[in-house]
Scaffold this active site. Structure first.
Site, PDB file in Angstrom:
ATOM      1  N   HIS A 122    -117.016-123.031  63.992  1.00 51.60           N
ATOM      2  CA  HIS A 122    -116.022-124.352  63.716  1.00 51.60           C
ATOM      3  C   HIS A 122    -116.760-125.033  62.302  1.00 51.60           C
ATOM      4  CE1 HIS A 122    -113.108-123.459  66.605  1.00 51.60           C
ATOM      5  NE2 HIS A 122    -113.956-123.830  67.738  1.00 51.60           N
ATOM      6  N   ASP A 159    -113.512-115.239  70.185  1.00 43.72           N
ATOM      7  CA  ASP A 159    -113.075-116.493  70.811  1.00 43.72           C
ATOM      8  C   ASP A 159    -111.749-116.896  70.877  1.00 43.72           C
ATOM      9  OD1 ASP A 159    -115.438-118.981  71.016  1.00 43.72           O
ATOM     10  OD2 ASP A 159    -113.450-119.462  70.585  1.00 43.72           O
ATOM     11  N   HIS A 161    -110.405-119.856  70.322  1.00 39.86           N
ATOM     12  CA  HIS A 161    -110.273-120.731  69.392  1.00 39.86           C
ATOM     13  C   HIS A 161    -110.396-120.076  67.870  1.00 39.86           C
ATOM     14  CE1 HIS A 161    -111.978-123.266  72.660  1.00 39.86           C
ATOM     15  NE2 HIS A 161    -110.697-123.854  72.463  1.00 39.86           N
ATOM     16  N   ASP A 246    -114.109-117.393  76.132  1.00 34.85           N
ATOM     17  CA  ASP A 246    -113.180-118.425  76.676  1.00 34.85           C
ATOM     18  C   ASP A 246    -111.848-117.830  76.554  1.00 34.85           C
ATOM     19  OD1 ASP A 246    -113.447-118.533  73.737  1.00 34.85           O
ATOM     20  OD2 ASP A 246    -114.009-120.692  73.750  1.00 34.85           O
TER      21      ASP A 246
END
Length: 338
Positions: A122, A159, A161, A246
């Site tokens: 991120h 991931d 996200h 995740d």
């Protein structure tokens, strides 16, 4: 696998209730020790020159000063402590090691996996966000290109996200292909299908935003129908997996439905894709916040490289997931048949 690790990464303190805690690495190491004979490589921390190749110098200096003053809340989600500066340099250095080791020919049972924290995908050029300070995979990719070790690098981010930082850093870069499979609408609410790159980088960003509840059946279809053909056309020297776990069906902060066995199937598939394209392969840890699911999933990745054959997937691709795959095909990526 060869695991890269550094004790400095445990010194990045985020607080007792923060999901991205040192317990993640402790749990991974304990679980691996219980089932496997694992040896660890302790890479050097990344050189600041490599960080500056990806991140704005003023931001890097601000982060260093923030840590020197004791750290605190950088934003609502992202926390630093005094030792986070050293941990971030170490984490990026482990990712760089994984990229270099892969290009040095480490494969099969010696495939490199970077176990570092804080995670990175991120972090944008001039800011930290989403638990991330330095963009580990981006630093590793840029490093091997700048050193002349690779002409093209692909990054697959599984991931849950979207890795907005990797995308932003390389959005106009024709030498980096970035693909993300993520949960649609989840933090940071980026990564739409029509985000495909700009300028010389047009067509080198691929986003596959699946709806909540999507299983590994759709992930596998996306790898086979979208990522594999695109990677074959891009012809990278190196494939890095931004390996967050995740999207696991029991992870506490997502709603996807990838099983532990499913991560084995994803690993088997990306290994085959890398072999088919002649790309070196390395893994860089991102998210994953249920300790049991995180450790089981990484153990599964390790077992696949040790010869384990995961059970075939007998699920079906849901209609919403099929629609996403078809929409991505319609973007006209080179190598991807419509």
């Amino acid at each position: 696998m060869n695991f890269g690790y550094c004790e400095s990464c445990l010194q990045h303190e985020t607080g007792k209730r923060h999901p991205e805690s040192p317990d993640r690495l402790r749990a991974i190491r304990q679980a691996l020790a219980e089932k496997h004979a694992v040896e660890y490589v302790v890479p050097d921390s990344v050189n600041l020159e490599r960080v500056h190749a990806v991140h704005d110098k003023e931001y890097v200096a601000e982060f260093e000063e923030f840590c020197q003053q004791g750290g605190g809340d950088w934003d609502a989600d992202t926390v630093a402590s005094e030792e986070s500066w050293k941990a971030a340099l170490a984490s990026a250095g482990i990712a760089e090691w994984a990229a270099m080791a892969a290009l040095d020919g480490k494969d099969g049972r010696e495939t490199p996996f970077a176990l570092g924290r804080p995670p990175g995908h991120h972090a944008v050029e001039d800011d930290a966000m989403g638990f991330c300070f330095f963009n580990n995979a981006a630093i590793a990719a840029r490093s091997v290109i700048d050193r002349g070790r690779a002409d093209r690098v692909a990054i697959l981010d599984w991931d849950v996200h979207h890795g907005n930082g990797i995308q932003d850093i390389f959005y106009d870069d024709e030498s980096i292909f970035y693909a993300s499979i993520h949960e649609d609408g989840l933090y940071p609410a980026t990564g739409t299908i029509d985000e495909t790159g700009t300028g010389e980088g047009e067509g080198t960003t691929m986003n596959i935003p699946f709806s909540p509840g999507t299983t590994q059946s759709a992930y596998l279809a996306a790898l086979t129908e979208l990522f594999g053909p695109a990677l074959d056309a891009f012809d990278p020297d190196l494939l890095l997996i931004s390996a967050g776990f995740d999207a696991h069906e029991h992870d506490p902060i997502s709603r996807m439905r990838v099983s532990t066995e499913g991560y084995g199937l994803l690993t088997k598939r990306v290994r085959q894709i890398a072999d088919d394209t002649g790309a070196a392969l390395g893994f860089v840890l991102e998210g994953g916040y249920g300790l049991d699911t995180l450790t089981a999933s990484i153990g599964m990745v390790h077992e696949v490289f040790s010869g384990y054959q995961p059970a075939p997937d007998d699920g079906e691709v849901s209609d919403p997931a099929r629609d996403v795959i078809d929409q991505v095909k319609a973007q006209g990526f080179i190598g991807v048949p419509e």
